[in-house]
Design an enzyme around this catalytic site. Structure first.
Site, PDB file in Angstrom:
ATOM      1  N   HIS A 186      38.701  64.627  29.291  1.00 52.72           N
ATOM      2  CA  HIS A 186      37.980  65.087  30.478  1.00 52.72           C
ATOM      3  C   HIS A 186      38.123  64.089  31.617  1.00 52.72           C
ATOM      4  O   HIS A 186      38.118  64.446  32.787  1.00 52.72           O
ATOM      5  CB  HIS A 186      36.505  65.310  30.139  1.00 52.72           C
ATOM      6  CG  HIS A 186      36.267  66.651  29.542  1.00 52.72           C
ATOM      7  ND1 HIS A 186      35.197  66.941  28.747  1.00 52.72           N
ATOM      8  CD2 HIS A 186      36.984  67.784  29.634  1.00 52.72           C
ATOM      9  CE1 HIS A 186      35.266  68.207  28.373  1.00 52.72           C
ATOM     10  NE2 HIS A 186      36.342  68.730  28.898  1.00 52.72           N
TER      11      HIS A 186
ATOM     12  N   CYS B 221      59.052  78.830  40.141  1.00 54.54           N
ATOM     13  CA  CYS B 221      57.710  78.247  40.109  1.00 54.54           C
ATOM     14  C   CYS B 221      57.582  77.047  39.166  1.00 54.54           C
ATOM     15  O   CYS B 221      56.508  76.499  39.012  1.00 54.54           O
ATOM     16  CB  CYS B 221      56.661  79.297  39.747  1.00 54.54           C
ATOM     17  SG  CYS B 221      56.845  79.936  38.093  1.00 54.54           S
TER      18      CYS B 221
HETATM   19  C1  PEP Z   1      57.589  76.914  33.500  1.00 51.83           C
HETATM   20  O1  PEP Z   1      57.795  76.970  32.295  1.00 51.83           O
HETATM   21  O2  PEP Z   1      58.437  76.529  34.338  1.00 51.83           O
HETATM   22  C2  PEP Z   1      56.273  77.283  34.039  1.00 51.83           C
HETATM   23  C3  PEP Z   1      56.057  77.348  35.336  1.00 51.83           C
HETATM   24  O3  PEP Z   1      55.283  77.496  33.132  1.00 51.83           O
HETATM   25  P1  PEP Z   1      54.428  76.316  32.455  1.00 51.83           P
HETATM   26  O4  PEP Z   1      54.881  75.025  33.060  1.00 51.83           O
HETATM   27  O5  PEP Z   1      53.009  76.629  32.728  1.00 51.83           O
HETATM   28  O6  PEP Z   1      54.818  76.481  31.034  1.00 51.83           O
END
Ligand code: PEP
Ligand code: MG
Length: 743
Positions: free
Chosen positions: A354, A666
């Protein structure tokens, strides 16, 4: 000769039991000399100048003083040749180097093995004996085997443990990013463990005091929560709820009363109870639950301090401070004015603590799990580098000045980049790029907006699920998602369905006993098998966005048409149900994450069924390269600009273009300047990243032309290795004079 494996296990276990690094290395050299019947056993560490420093020795009484110049002597030869040298008559070897005053002339034989870490020599282990014959094969084998274990211990040793030592460094685990400099405040976070036992004279009176104490500490926790301000996210507030829940937990409070009735005074009863419950959690397999033992210890100490009187952990502050403790408590953090909290260092703990969650939400650099460091004392200056996960205690003037310069430069840069906030991300030749933010904690919502995000490109719904003690209800999820919808009114929001499994575990639904969790029950595989959870979540998302036409639902870890089809059916059902319940439903857009390699080839099967795709470069790189993204041993090999990853991403981008399928990236790639230029060159026009990285990427895009990015990509696609790819792009950054912001 004793059994080698047993002996090794015994030494490694014994080393793990001692805490200080000096004792560890001494124990090692003593044990090895005993096992090999060597008169001398010495451990050397190589410094940046390639000199070999004697760290510890059994037989030579000079550790700390012996330094063998780079490349000199048999020890230098072992390091240079990277293999074992085993001689019966060391002095006759041309490389023999006599260290004045070492009395090495007494020893004839020499056997040295290199210590290697991540492919680099970091030191050497040497045994010597008065007998003029090489060490036997068993001893040589043992040295070789032990050296591989030792390399890890030696690489983690602080450079020195002396109080006056400058630039005392230690490495840990990244708790929260950023760099901070401040005066040390050592918080003695486990005073309770030190209390001695004594008997209780007045049992009923003590129980009454205990019950009052619970009330008193309950309201103290409430005040701390208020002191941290209203902008606290629900997830951070949940940490305080966890303390309150523990305070109200009957099994906890009853056990204290039981111990008092058994004749212990209140602190003794509390210590026994805390010890018992902390032990239960510590023994748990699930890392999140295991980390919860800290909460119990913090609460125990808080109760003890309140009982003893004089509760405040720290009172007056005039300059930036860094809190250091075995486990820095949430209360200790709350007791420092946020503007003066420069950093947090925990000897123990993980990125799941935390403490780390709170530090991240507050934007305070934090390093966890550095191990106990001798020589650190309150009032000294310390640098916390949360980006590199290391700390420097008692820095020299030069080092402190360098870090202050970095801090000033970062502040200036932030101010400069801040001016771009409301300007579009547009290249010099007028190609528009959309920049979105990744989020998951409600505390991250405002930073995204403040840095000019044009929407949320990835909302990781598992994060609000993780900081709770049970699955949230549909209504609870609606409340959380609605805050995001309202904050980003009129802007797109990409909400990902629950993506747990692998390295992301829920405390109340641990997925254990999988040999290969990364390839196991995770993402959409888990939610489609628990369709009731998915239905609840999808209903909550649609309800939260009922007045907004901006919801995009993103499916994680998709690898088959069955998964796409089943989800579409579920979404249709959810829309129908909600319509029947009287809501005017807007059907959200749906898309898949491209993060499992199988999705790349199948994209053309799915293009009519879905509205968009988003490349999750973190997992995609992990699976394409077969490199665990969380394994520090292979971390140097993991890179999303690896040619294999770049070529596959180009394939995805081409397929998306062919079918007019909107595409975004992303993963972390979207915030790495080197990768961003290449993605732009491929035709990617939508990037989603953490709020803190967004201004820099916007600046980069505004400084480039798309023609330059395309030309660079063309050259890079012909390169067969990561190092050259990074070199090429960085050279281009130099040519375009972009180094001021990208370094
Ligand atoms: C990824 O795998 O690039 C992604 C954005 O998901 P996470 O990092 O949450 O697994
Ligand atoms: Mg992923």
């Amino acid at each position: 000769m004793k059994n080698l494996v047993l002996e090794l296990t015994r030494i490694v276990q014994a080393v793990a039991m001692v805490e200080s690094p000096e004792e560890q290395v001494k124990l090692i050299v003593d044990s090895i000399s005993e096992y090999t019947s060597a008169d001398v056993c010495s451990l050397y560490r190589m410094n940046d100048q390639l000199e070999m420093h004697l760290l510890a020795s059994h037989g030579l009484d000079m550790p700390g003083k012996v330094v063998i110049p780079a490349g000199k002597g048999l020890v230098g030869r072992v390091a240079q040749t990277k293999h074992t040298i085993n001689l019966g008559d060391a002095a006759s070897h041309p490389d023999f180097y006599y260290v004045q005053g070492s009395q090495e002339e007494l020893y004839k034989s020499f056997c040295g093995v290199p210590l290697v870490r991540n492919g680099k020599v970091i030191g050497a282990l040497v045994v010597q004996s008065a007998l003029a014959e090489p060490f036997n094969p068993e001893s040589e084998a043992m040295l070789l085997t032990l050296a591989s274990q030792l390399a890890f211990i030696v690489s983690n040793l602080p450079s020195s443990t002396s109080h006056s030592e400058k630039n005392l460094r230690a490495s840990g685990i990244r708790g929260a990013p950023g760099v901070g400099i401040g005066r040390v405040i050592l918080c003695d976070s486990d005073e309770l463990a030190q209390v001695a036992d004594t008997s209780c004279e007045d049992i009923e009176g003590t129980i009454a005091i205990w019950r009052n104490l619970l009330l008193e500490v309950g309201s103290e926790i409430d005040s701390e929560r208020k002191a941290l301000g209203d902008e606290l996210s629900d997830s951070v507030a949940a940490i305080f709820d966890a303390y309150q829940m523990l305070l109200a937990d009957r099994s906890f409070t009853n056990m204290v009363e039981k111990e008092i009735r058994a004749g212990h005074w209140l602190p003794g009863a509390l210590r026994l109870t805390v010890h018992y419950f902390a032990g239960l959690f510590r023994a748990m397999e699930d890392p999140y639950l295991r980390a919860r033992h800290e909460d119990i210890q913090h609460l125990g100490n808080k109760l003890y301090r309140a009982w003893r009187g004089g509760s405040a952990e720290h009172s007056s502050f005039t300059e930036p401070v860094v809190l250091i403790a075995p486990q820095v408590s949430v209360s200790a953090i709350a007791s420092v004015p946020p503007e003066l909290l420069a950093g947090v260092i925990s000897f123990e703990g993980s990125s799941l603590s935390h403490t780390a969650v709170l530090a991240n939400a507050m934007g305070v650099p934090a390093v966890m799990g550095v191990g106990e460091i001798k020589g650190i004392h309150s009032g000294g200056l310390v640098i916390v580098d949360g980006n590199e996960a290391h700390i420097i205690f008692n820095p020299t003037k030069v080092v402190a000045a360098e870090y202050r310069r970095i801090l000033r430069r970062e502040k200036k840069l932030v101010a400069k980049l801040d001016q771009l906030r409301d300007l579009p991300a547009i290249t010099r030749d007028e190609h528009r790029v959309q920049l979105l933010t990744n989020t998951g904690l409600l505390a991250d919502i405002t930073p995204g907006l403040n840095s000019g995000a044009e929407g949320v490109g990835l909302y990781r719904t598992e994060i609000p699920f993780m900081v709770r003690d049970s699955f949230p209800t549909e209504e609870e999820q609606v409340q959380v998602y609605r805050k995001v919808a309202e904050a980003y009114l009129g802007k797109p929001v990409y909400m990902r369905t629950l993506d747990i499994g692998g390295d992301k575990q829920l405390p109340y639904f641990p997925i254990t006993n999988e040999e290969n969790p990364a390839l196991g029950w995770r993402g959409v595989r888990f939610t489609l098998d628990n369709i009731q959870l998915l239905m609840t979540q999808v209903r909550a998302m649609i309800r939260a966005f009922i007045d907004h036409d901006q919801l995009h639902i993103l499916l994680p870890m998709v690898s088959s048409t069955f998964e796409v089809d089943t989800f579409i059916q579920l979404l249709d059902d959810a829309c129908l149900q909600l319509q029947e319940e009287g809501l005017e439903v807007i059907r959200p857009k749906i898309g898949v994450m491209i993060e499992v390699p199988a999705a790349i080839t199948q994209l053309h099967f799915w293009h009519k069924k879905i509205d968009f795709v988003s490349i999750g470069s973190n997992d995609l790189s992990q699976y394409l390269l077969s490199l665990d993204r969380n394994n520090s041993r292979v971390a140097p090999r993991y890179d999303h600009v690896h040619p294999a990853v770049l070529h596959e991403i180009k394939r995805v981008v081409n397929t998306a273009k062919r079918y007019n399928l909107p595409l975004s990236v992303c993963g972390e790639m979207a915030s790495d300047p080197v990768a961003v230029v290449l993605l732009l060159g491929m035709g990617v026009r939508k990037l989603s990243m953490s709020a803190a990285k967004l201004p820099q990427i916007k600046w980069l895009i505004r400084s480039l032309s798309m023609a330059e990015a395309e030309a660079l990509l063309k050259r890079v696609m012909k390169v067969d290795n990561v190092e050259r790819i990074r070199q090429k792009v960085n050279k281009e950054f130099d040519r375009l004079e972009l180094r001021e912001v990208i370094h």
